[in-house]
Structure formats: structure tokens, C-alpha cells
Design a protein around this motif. Sequence first.
Motif, PDB file in Angstrom:
ATOM      1  N   PHE A 166     -64.295 102.520 -46.627  1.00 15.47           N
ATOM      2  CA  PHE A 166     -64.884 101.193 -46.790  1.00 15.47           C
ATOM      3  C   PHE A 166     -66.403 101.276 -46.543  1.00 15.47           C
ATOM      4  N   GLY A 167     -66.796 101.906 -45.437  1.00 18.70           N
ATOM      5  CA  GLY A 167     -68.220 102.057 -45.110  1.00 18.70           C
ATOM      6  C   GLY A 167     -68.952 102.877 -46.162  1.00 18.70           C
ATOM      7  N   LEU A 168     -68.267 103.895 -46.678  1.00 23.02           N
ATOM      8  CA  LEU A 168     -68.870 104.743 -47.711  1.00 23.02           C
ATOM      9  C   LEU A 168     -69.182 103.921 -48.970  1.00 23.02           C
TER      10      LEU A 168
ATOM     11  N   ALA B  79     -72.103 101.494 -48.165  1.00 22.83           N
ATOM     12  CA  ALA B  79     -73.405 102.155 -48.052  1.00 22.83           C
ATOM     13  C   ALA B  79     -73.900 102.617 -49.422  1.00 22.83           C
TER      14      ALA B  79
ATOM     15  N   PHE C 249     -70.575 101.630 -39.590  1.00 24.45           N
ATOM     16  CA  PHE C 249     -70.601 100.355 -40.310  1.00 24.45           C
ATOM     17  C   PHE C 249     -69.164  99.934 -40.670  1.00 24.45           C
ATOM     18  N   GLY C 250     -68.398 100.852 -41.244  1.00 24.20           N
ATOM     19  CA  GLY C 250     -67.008 100.561 -41.614  1.00 24.20           C
ATOM     20  C   GLY C 250     -66.155 100.235 -40.399  1.00 24.20           C
ATOM     21  N   LEU C 251     -66.424 100.935 -39.292  1.00 25.04           N
ATOM     22  CA  LEU C 251     -65.683 100.691 -38.054  1.00 25.04           C
ATOM     23  C   LEU C 251     -65.914  99.259 -37.562  1.00 25.04           C
TER      24      LEU C 251
ATOM     25  N   PHE D 210     -73.684 106.713 -40.381  1.00 25.43           N
ATOM     26  CA  PHE D 210     -73.869 105.262 -40.406  1.00 25.43           C
ATOM     27  C   PHE D 210     -72.709 104.587 -41.139  1.00 25.43           C
ATOM     28  N   SER D 211     -72.316 105.148 -42.285  1.00 22.02           N
ATOM     29  CA  SER D 211     -71.270 104.513 -43.092  1.00 22.02           C
ATOM     30  C   SER D 211     -69.960 104.426 -42.292  1.00 22.02           C
ATOM     31  N   GLN D 212     -69.689 105.449 -41.459  1.00 19.13           N
ATOM     32  CA  GLN D 212     -68.479 105.387 -40.628  1.00 19.13           C
ATOM     33  C   GLN D 212     -68.588 104.294 -39.564  1.00 19.13           C
TER      34      GLN D 212
ATOM     35  N   MET E 161     -66.938  96.702 -39.366  1.00 22.79           N
ATOM     36  CA  MET E 161     -66.352  95.779 -40.338  1.00 22.79           C
ATOM     37  C   MET E 161     -64.833  95.676 -40.138  1.00 22.79           C
ATOM     38  N   ALA E 162     -64.159  96.817 -40.026  1.00 21.99           N
ATOM     39  CA  ALA E 162     -62.694  96.816 -39.912  1.00 21.99           C
ATOM     40  C   ALA E 162     -62.253  96.143 -38.606  1.00 21.99           C
TER      41      ALA E 162
ATOM     42  N   SER F  82     -61.661 102.721 -42.657  1.00 16.37           N
ATOM     43  CA  SER F  82     -62.980 102.241 -42.232  1.00 16.37           C
ATOM     44  C   SER F  82     -64.080 103.173 -42.740  1.00 16.37           C
ATOM     45  N   GLN F  83     -63.782 104.483 -42.777  1.00 18.74           N
ATOM     46  CA  GLN F  83     -64.779 105.418 -43.306  1.00 18.74           C
ATOM     47  C   GLN F  83     -64.982 105.227 -44.820  1.00 18.74           C
TER      48      GLN F  83
END
Lengths: 197, 197
Positions: B161-163, B166, A161-163, A157-159, A165-166, B158-159
Motif C-alpha cells: 500500500f505504501g509503495l 509513494a 507511511f503504509g504502516l 518511508f513507504s513502509q 495508514m493501515a 501495509s508495505q
Amino acid sequence: MSESRGPGRRPGRRPGVSDTRGQILTAARAIFAEKGFDKATIRGIARAAGVDPALVHHYFDTKEGVFVAAMRLPFDPAVLVPILVTGPREEVGERLVRFILTITADPKAREPVLALLRSAVTNDQVVAMIREFMVEALLGRVADALGIPLLRMEAAFSQMFGLVMARHIVQMEPMASADPEELVALVGPTIQRYVDP
Amino acid sequence: MSESRGPGRRPGRRPGVSDTRGQILTAARAIFAEKGFDKATIRGIARAAGVDPALVHHYFDTKEGVFVAAMRLPFDPAVLVPILVTGPREEVGERLVRFILTITADPKAREPVLALLRSAVTNDQVVAMIREFMVEALLGRVADALGIPLLRMEAAFSQMFGLVMARHIVQMEPMASADPEELVALVGPTIQRYVDP
């Protein structure tokens, strides 16, 4: 102010199907914000909306269904999760990344998601609702279906989510304009690694 | 209001080193917000602060240095990047994840980063500054040092950032309380894959 106490209605206001549905959603937003997703109940939402709980079930089926409609989410986990976990196990990573890129490629579907992300990072009440809903209705369910620890699903999920966002909020180039299939090829294996137990 | 026009100063206000430095930072925040990181110049910031450009160089060395101080970032890319890319190439992934987890583990260092992330997702002006700074001063430089395409570095970003989102903003469990080294083992290989050309 005291409108709800009396039976009187303002003239010109014609309650009907869409009005009841809207009333339930307004009440639901207040209840979810106050209690969070876990502690909110269909009964409590019905009470706040001044309707019978059966009506809430009729319109939205489950508490998740109410949440999805109240938050204007462009997907329903109850429908989505079985689709995402069906098919070759070795393609789950690609499938998840392609799904998230497809849904956020459409501005109409993207806007409610971005609005939710924005309010999640700035509003503690919203973040609690999102967290509970995400973990319980979405990530926990996918993790169960795939037979993996919740932490690995949260990393996936965090990947994603970050994708999002970026690409759509920070809009950094070349990622913002990259071809979706290039991103599926780049990020899909990351998700696949997380979901491979 | 017209204080800056005349030489008169209010009694009791003793301008000194820290005052000049603060004046430069206040001017810098306004200039970065107005022009973005790319188009802002040391000369323009000095003019807005009513000081000589040499003074800005004296305090902050480079435009990046001004930005880091103005945004209260807990790291300076000029210092950070060489550290991150030095050492065995096959450990870059672990090193980057460990760095981001370490810096965000300290509430004092974390707060300015989270504040920046929060304003980035809600404020278009801030997001433009962050984007330009991130891509130019941080990601572009790491990508160059590692000899990889910028898109791969943005995927790695992005990974991470998402980390951080989260773990520290959404605070989903078990990720929020997970042992840092467990996350390094889980997410490090993702970053390593992105930075392996």
C-alpha cells in the motif's frame, strides 16, 4: 479587500507578537501552496505577510521551520534527523519504527499528520509540497547521514507511511490494536534492511 | 421519483441485460456504503435493485463478485489469490510485489485503485467497506493459504500500500520512475520476510 493597501486598521484589532506570527503562517501556507516547498523563499513569505524577512527568521529560523509550523507538523526534521541517526547503526530500523508509532499513538500529535496525509492524497498542490519537503528536508537528509541511496530511504518511508495508514486510517485489525513493540519487532527489520547499504 | 412504484416506463428507455446489471451495481454501491461489506447480502442488494437474487448470482456469482464490479476493481480476489499463492513458496514476496507494480503500471487499471485509496482515506464509510473487503476477501484468504498470522499479512499489505502511494500518489523521485524490477528486488524480500512464518 483593499485593507492591505492602506494604513487603516479596524478598531478592536490589536496587532501583537502572536498576530505577526499568525500573519506569517497564513502567508506561508498560501506561498507554499502556490510555489511548492522548493521554490518558496523566506523573502517571498515575508513580502506576502508584509513583514521584514528578519522577523520570519526570528520566529522560525529556517524555511523548514516555517513549513513545520505552517503545516502544524508535530516534529521538526532539523531536530529529528540527528536524533534518529544517532546511536547504534544496527538499531536504526527499530528506532525509526518506534518513533513513528510513538508519535502517532498520541491523538494530538497524530491528527495533524493524518490531516496532512489525507490532503496529500486528495490535493495535488498539497502533495507537491509534501513531496518536496519530505524528500529534501527529511528523507534526503537521513539518507545522507546513513550514506545510503535515496531510493532505499524512500522504500523505508513507504513502509512507515503504509504502516500508519493501515493502523490509523484503514484501521484494520489486528494491526490497529497491536502492541507497538510487536510492530517494532515485525517492521523494524524491514527498515533495517533498507538502511543497510 | 415514484417511478419504481408503478409499471410505467418512460418511452425510449429500453431495459435490457446491461440495464439490469447496472441497476444491481447501483443498488450494491448504496447497500455496501450503508451496511459495509460484511453486513451486506446478495438478498438485500437484489431487493434494493428490484430483481431476483438469482439474477445477482447469475451476473456476479458471489457477494465479492458484486463488490469487485461495483467498485470497479481491476482484479477479483477469488481469481487472484490462488494465482498469487501458487508456485515456489520462496518467491511469494517477489510475486506479490511484481503483481502490484504491474497492475498499477497500467493507467486504466491503476485509476480505480487510486480512486478507491483516495476515497478510503477521506471517507469513513468507504474505508469501512474497503477494510472489511480487504481483510476478509483478500488478506485473510492469502494468510490462510500461506498458513501465517493475519498480522503478518497486514504488514505485507501495509508495505505494498505504501509503495503504491509513494510511487503513484506522492510520486517521489527516484521511486516514481524506478524500474519495476529494481523495486521487486528491493521490496520483494520485505514481503517474503513477512510471509515466512
